[in-house]
Write a protein that holds these residues in place. Structure first.
Motif, PDB file in Angstrom:
ATOM      1  N   VAL A   9      -4.946  -5.948  -2.651  1.00  0.00           N
ATOM      2  CA  VAL A   9      -3.930  -5.537  -3.610  1.00  0.00           C
ATOM      3  C   VAL A   9      -2.568  -5.670  -2.943  1.00  0.00           C
ATOM      4  CG1 VAL A   9      -3.033  -3.568  -4.915  1.00  0.00           C
ATOM      5  CG2 VAL A   9      -5.485  -3.964  -4.800  1.00  0.00           C
ATOM      6  N   LYS A  10      -2.490  -5.233  -1.690  1.00  0.00           N
ATOM      7  CA  LYS A  10      -1.262  -5.314  -0.897  1.00  0.00           C
ATOM      8  C   LYS A  10      -1.632  -5.530   0.562  1.00  0.00           C
ATOM      9  CE  LYS A  10       1.964  -2.424  -3.453  1.00  0.00           C
ATOM     10  NZ  LYS A  10       2.957  -3.406  -3.798  1.00  0.00           N
ATOM     11  N   ILE A  12       0.084  -4.478   4.140  1.00  0.00           N
ATOM     12  CA  ILE A  12       1.156  -3.677   4.725  1.00  0.00           C
ATOM     13  C   ILE A  12       1.068  -3.736   6.240  1.00  0.00           C
ATOM     14  CG2 ILE A  12       1.281  -2.098   2.748  1.00  0.00           C
ATOM     15  CD1 ILE A  12      -0.225  -0.032   4.578  1.00  0.00           C
ATOM     16  N   GLU A  20      -1.298  -5.756  10.615  1.00  0.00           N
ATOM     17  CA  GLU A  20      -1.443  -5.891   9.169  1.00  0.00           C
ATOM     18  C   GLU A  20      -2.701  -5.179   8.685  1.00  0.00           C
ATOM     19  OE1 GLU A  20      -1.339  -9.998   8.010  1.00  0.00           O
ATOM     20  OE2 GLU A  20       0.840  -9.982   7.955  1.00  0.00           O
ATOM     21  N   GLU A  22      -4.963  -4.860   5.105  1.00  0.00           N
ATOM     22  CA  GLU A  22      -5.183  -5.316   3.739  1.00  0.00           C
ATOM     23  C   GLU A  22      -5.708  -4.148   2.923  1.00  0.00           C
ATOM     24  OE1 GLU A  22      -7.649  -8.761   3.469  1.00  0.00           O
ATOM     25  OE2 GLU A  22      -6.274  -9.976   4.642  1.00  0.00           O
ATOM     26  N   LEU A  26      -5.843   0.682  -4.398  1.00  0.00           N
ATOM     27  CA  LEU A  26      -4.670   1.529  -4.240  1.00  0.00           C
ATOM     28  C   LEU A  26      -4.597   2.482  -5.420  1.00  0.00           C
ATOM     29  CD1 LEU A  26      -2.317   2.013  -2.344  1.00  0.00           C
ATOM     30  CD2 LEU A  26      -0.976   0.421  -3.691  1.00  0.00           C
ATOM     31  N   TYR A  43      -2.616   7.755   0.352  1.00  0.00           N
ATOM     32  CA  TYR A  43      -1.646   7.311  -0.641  1.00  0.00           C
ATOM     33  C   TYR A  43      -1.445   8.430  -1.656  1.00  0.00           C
ATOM     34  CZ  TYR A  43       0.596   4.418  -4.203  1.00  0.00           C
ATOM     35  OH  TYR A  43       1.474   3.904  -5.116  1.00  0.00           O
ATOM     36  N   ILE A  59       5.672   2.654   0.414  1.00  0.00           N
ATOM     37  CA  ILE A  59       4.761   1.523   0.595  1.00  0.00           C
ATOM     38  C   ILE A  59       5.523   0.202   0.596  1.00  0.00           C
ATOM     39  CG2 ILE A  59       4.102   1.179  -1.818  1.00  0.00           C
ATOM     40  CD1 ILE A  59       1.144   1.002  -0.523  1.00  0.00           C
ATOM     41  N   GLU A  60       6.623   0.124  -0.154  1.00  0.00           N
ATOM     42  CA  GLU A  60       7.421  -1.110  -0.187  1.00  0.00           C
ATOM     43  C   GLU A  60       8.032  -1.414   1.180  1.00  0.00           C
ATOM     44  OE1 GLU A  60       8.012   1.370  -2.539  1.00  0.00           O
ATOM     45  OE2 GLU A  60       6.824   0.410  -4.108  1.00  0.00           O
ATOM     46  N   GLU A  63       5.361  -3.134   3.334  1.00  0.00           N
ATOM     47  CA  GLU A  63       4.745  -4.376   2.886  1.00  0.00           C
ATOM     48  C   GLU A  63       5.004  -5.486   3.892  1.00  0.00           C
ATOM     49  OE1 GLU A  63       5.290  -5.661  -1.144  1.00  0.00           O
ATOM     50  OE2 GLU A  63       5.166  -3.603  -1.850  1.00  0.00           O
ATOM     51  N   SER A  64       3.936  -6.200   4.192  1.00  0.00           N
ATOM     52  CA  SER A  64       4.001  -7.292   5.163  1.00  0.00           C
ATOM     53  C   SER A  64       4.614  -8.513   4.506  1.00  0.00           C
ATOM     54  CB  SER A  64       2.591  -7.622   5.649  1.00  0.00           C
ATOM     55  OG  SER A  64       2.622  -8.722   6.514  1.00  0.00           O
ATOM     56  N   ARG A  65       5.531  -9.147   5.216  1.00  0.00           N
ATOM     57  CA  ARG A  65       6.088 -10.401   4.720  1.00  0.00           C
ATOM     58  C   ARG A  65       5.330 -11.536   5.383  1.00  0.00           C
ATOM     59  NH1 ARG A  65      12.319  -9.615   5.716  1.00  0.00           N
ATOM     60  NH2 ARG A  65      11.533  -9.281   7.784  1.00  0.00           N
TER      61      ARG A  65
END
Length: 90
Positions: A9-10, A12, A20, A22, A26, A43, A59-60, A63-65
């Protein structure tokens, strides 16, 4: 019967070790554990609570770029440096 791979889903960055993580599910109250440093997060209300330190993280912000985004950002920074430090010869 075919095997279905779970999709994240995200993705982070762990606030404790930076690796990282996964996230495949969520929802309010879900427990997330880092496989590398074993820290546990919960969460709640749109934030992650790091149980070791009781710190809250948006959470934003975690977030992993992707590598492509980071490379593009580095290229843009290099171009900006060239632009600002360019001197004309007369």
């Amino acid at each position: 019967m075919s095997r279905v791979e779970s999709m994240a889903v995200k993705v982070i960055m762990c606030p404790s070790c930076g690796e990282e993580i996964e996230i495949t599910d969520l929802y309010e109250g879900v427990e997330i554990r880092c496989k590398f440093c074993e820290c546990v997060m919960i969460y709640q209300e749109g934030k992650l609570l790091l149980l070791d330190t009781n710190e809250e993280f948006d959470i934003e912000d975690l977030e992993s770029r992707g590598e492509e985004e980071l490379e593009d950002e580095e290229e843009m920074e290099e171009e900006e440096e060239e632009y600002y430090y360019y001197e004309e010869e007369e």
